[in-house]
Design a protein around this motif. Structure first.
Motif, PDB file in Angstrom:
ATOM      1  N   TYR A  33       0.732  -1.339  -0.002  1.00 56.29           N
ATOM      2  CA  TYR A  33      -0.054  -0.047   0.056  1.00 56.29           C
ATOM      3  C   TYR A  33       0.816   1.238   0.055  1.00 56.29           C
ATOM      4  O   TYR A  33       0.421   2.412   0.013  1.00 56.29           O
ATOM      5  N   VAL A  35       3.041   4.512  -1.366  1.00 56.99           N
ATOM      6  CA  VAL A  35       2.845   5.226  -2.477  1.00 56.99           C
ATOM      7  C   VAL A  35       4.071   6.038  -2.659  1.00 56.99           C
ATOM      8  O   VAL A  35       4.388   6.979  -2.254  1.00 56.99           O
ATOM      9  N   ALA A 132     -10.020   2.941  -6.434  1.00 57.21           N
ATOM     10  CA  ALA A 132     -10.524   3.677  -5.225  1.00 57.21           C
ATOM     11  C   ALA A 132     -10.650   2.752  -4.072  1.00 57.21           C
ATOM     12  O   ALA A 132     -10.809   3.046  -2.975  1.00 57.21           O
ATOM     13  N   VAL A 133     -10.170   1.433  -4.002  1.00 54.01           N
ATOM     14  CA  VAL A 133     -10.110   0.464  -3.047  1.00 54.01           C
ATOM     15  C   VAL A 133      -8.887   0.598  -2.403  1.00 54.01           C
ATOM     16  O   VAL A 133      -7.765   0.718  -2.950  1.00 54.01           O
ATOM     17  N   ASN A 134      -8.407  -0.120  -1.160  1.00 50.83           N
ATOM     18  CA  ASN A 134      -7.306  -0.395  -0.523  1.00 50.83           C
ATOM     19  C   ASN A 134      -6.862   1.082  -0.205  1.00 50.83           C
ATOM     20  O   ASN A 134      -7.508   2.031   0.284  1.00 50.83           O
ATOM     21  N   ASN A 135      -5.601   1.348  -0.680  1.00 54.94           N
ATOM     22  CA  ASN A 135      -5.001   2.508  -0.661  1.00 54.94           C
ATOM     23  C   ASN A 135      -5.010   3.511  -1.916  1.00 54.94           C
ATOM     24  O   ASN A 135      -4.309   4.180  -2.098  1.00 54.94           O
ATOM     25  N   GLN A 137      -7.204   5.249  -3.445  1.00 55.10           N
ATOM     26  CA  GLN A 137      -7.734   6.725  -3.686  1.00 55.10           C
ATOM     27  C   GLN A 137      -6.637   7.577  -3.689  1.00 55.10           C
ATOM     28  O   GLN A 137      -6.188   8.618  -4.276  1.00 55.10           O
ATOM     29  N   LEU A 138      -5.637   7.308  -2.662  1.00 62.07           N
ATOM     30  CA  LEU A 138      -4.164   8.273  -2.452  1.00 62.07           C
ATOM     31  C   LEU A 138      -3.419   8.057  -3.494  1.00 62.07           C
ATOM     32  O   LEU A 138      -2.510   8.881  -4.104  1.00 62.07           O
ATOM     33  N   LYS A 141      -4.616   9.885  -6.639  1.00 62.44           N
ATOM     34  CA  LYS A 141      -4.457  11.215  -6.727  1.00 62.44           C
ATOM     35  C   LYS A 141      -3.162  11.671  -6.759  1.00 62.44           C
ATOM     36  O   LYS A 141      -2.682  12.653  -7.314  1.00 62.44           O
ATOM     37  N   ALA A 142      -2.070  10.990  -6.290  1.00 62.74           N
ATOM     38  CA  ALA A 142      -0.710  11.038  -6.266  1.00 62.74           C
ATOM     39  C   ALA A 142      -0.292  10.986  -7.721  1.00 62.74           C
ATOM     40  O   ALA A 142       0.441  11.688  -8.301  1.00 62.74           O
TER      41      ALA A 142
END
Lengths: 272, 203
Positions: A33, A35, A132-135, A137-138, A141-142
């Motif tokens: 997870y 990023v 958009a599941v787990n991590n 969304q971040l 976006k990144a």
């Protein structure tokens, strides 16, 4: 003698291990997870929209773009698709209609970007429910930037909308934002609204479907574009005035090519 | 949730110190069951950028059990990650003695399950989904596994430590492994990654 042999094999094993590690410094992974991105993996949409705008396509030029979606995990088919598209010279950009990943993992996003950045033309992606599941969304976006965004090319305006209602705790789609975008577009002859989940799906949020369709009709959107169901679909739902198009998954070895000439927009299905 | 994390971290960090006080007075045979036999620090390897764990030995050090706290800085995300990993390590072969106080552990095989603290990672999916198997995995739990060798260095003169082990780990995790299973073009290198760690066992 035995001692020396063990020493040598031990040292050998250690050196082998060491060289393996040095070779693979990039391969130290902290978590599924995490990023952690290279520079060319950040703000992809923003950078590619700038590339599209730099094409200086005028209002009288023919605009041609591709719609693909649901490319998650289909690396073999994606490579074939990118190769196939790269043989053409008439495409200005590609829209990716969400579900770039199965699990929203940065590693998956990176593998997808590795393929799609080899396209001759820029690509712009909208977020899918699996992104958009787990991590995810971040991660999305990144890598790709804002979930809702828009841009203009020639006489066409493109609006990318996050419709992953359940994954975003029923806080999306932001139809107030959509209305504001649409209201500001009086100067454009063609309007394309791209989102992953189509309004006819339960996961769009039933309370949103009606208002979405009203906005789409009220502002005479040219096409409402979607993915999600892994099958091609073309119909005129709700009040029957606007065409809604769902493109197949890349697994189905199909993408759609849209051609815009003046106020005339049409599409064709292409198999690869 | 924050309190839970802090409490967990404090407990984990306290364990090695319990062991210190215990070990100076006693030796292994009289160690209480909850006092760890070693402490493990790891860099990378799917359980945090850095992780720390009390480690317990079973079956004459053939099996180690570890409960690690891992931390991943936010890097390009908006939030950092905190996770706990319960890990079992199996050492199928005996140590090979090398020169001086060194020895080689040819193989360590590890399997772990991580729990991620944060509301974005759910243990139950929303009941808003049209089907209960809409997503098949559990977001807050990840399975990881790996293997690799270790170089050990005995410390006969230390009062506290028996041995230091520097290990390497080649591993993967459940979700990406399923991706490789379904798509032939993903190579082994796409799904494998590395970790290194230091395990210090107590006297």
């Amino acid at each position: 003698m035995k001692f020396a042999f063990n020493y040598r094999s031990g040292a050998g094993a250690f050196l082998l291990l060491l060289s393996l590690y040095l070779q693979a410094c990039e391969e130290f992974e902290y978590s599924p997870y995490e990023v952690r991105l290279d520079d060319d993996e950040k703000n992809i949409n923003q950078r590619n929209i700038a590339r599209i705008e730099a094409l200086k396509i005028s209002r009288n030029d023919t605009l041609r773009f591709i719609l693909s979606a649901d490319v998650q995990g289909f690396y073999e088919e994606n490579e074939a698709m990118v190769q196939n598209i790269n043989q053409r010279h008439d495409i200005d950009f590609l829209l990716l209609g969400g579900d770039l990943t199965d699990f929203g993992l940065v590693q998956e996003f990176k593998l997808i970007h590795e393929d799609f950045k080899t396209l001759r033309m820029p690509y712009v992606a909208v977020v899918g429910n699996h992104d958009a599941v787990n991590n995810g969304q971040l991660a999305f976006k990144a890598m790709y930037g804002d979930y809702n965004t828009s841009f203009a090319v020639g006489n066409s305006r493109f609006i990318l909308l996050n419709t992953n209602y359940i994954e975003f705790n029923k806080q999306v789609p932001d139809l107030d934002w959509l209305e504001k975008e649409l209201a500001a577009l009086a100067n454009y002859e063609n309007i394309f609204v791209l989102s992953h989940i189509p309004p006819e799906n339960y996961e769009f949020g039933q309370e949103n479907a009606e208002r979405y369709s009203q906005l789409i009709s009220q502002y005479h959107v040219t096409f409402s574009l979607h993915g999600h169901n892994h099958a091609f679909k073309y119909n005129f739902p709700f009040d029957g005035t606007v065409p809604y198009v769902e493109t197949a998954a890349s697994k189905n070895r199909e993408y759609l090519v849209f051609t815009v000439i003046g106020d005339d927009a049409s599409f064709e299905r292409v198999n690869f | 949730m924050k309190i839970k994390i802090r409490l967990g971290i404090a407990c984990l960090l306290a364990v090695p110190y319990l062991a210190f006080s215990q070990n100076i007075a006693d030796n292994t045979s009289t160690r209480k069951w909850y006092v760890p036999d070693a402490v493990t620090l790891q860099f990378a390897g799917n359980i945090g950028m850095f992780s720390i764990a009390p480690s317990y030995s079973f079956a004459h050090d053939r099996i180690n059990a570890e409960l690690s706290y891992g931390y991943v800085p936010k890097f390009d995300a908006d939030e950092a990650l905190h996770l706990l990993t319960l890990k079992g390590v199996y050492l199928p072969f005996r140590k090979i003695p090398l020169k001086n106080d060194f020895s080689l552990t040819p193989l360590r095989v590890g399997l772990g399950i991580s729990y991620y603290f944060r509301s974005q990672f759910s243990t139950n999916w929303s009941d808003a989904y049209p089907a209960s198997d809409y997503y098949w995995w559990t977001s807050s739990l990840r399975l990881t596994g790996g293997f690799g060798p270790a170089i050990n260095y005995a410390l006969p003169n230390s009062n506290t430590f028996k041995e230091l082990s520097l290990y390497g780990d080649i591993g993967t995790y459940d979700l990406i492994a399923t991706s490789a299973f379904r798509d032939k073009t993903l190579t082994t290198w796409d799904i494998l990654n590395f970790g290194v760690g230091l395990r210090a066992s107590f006297k």
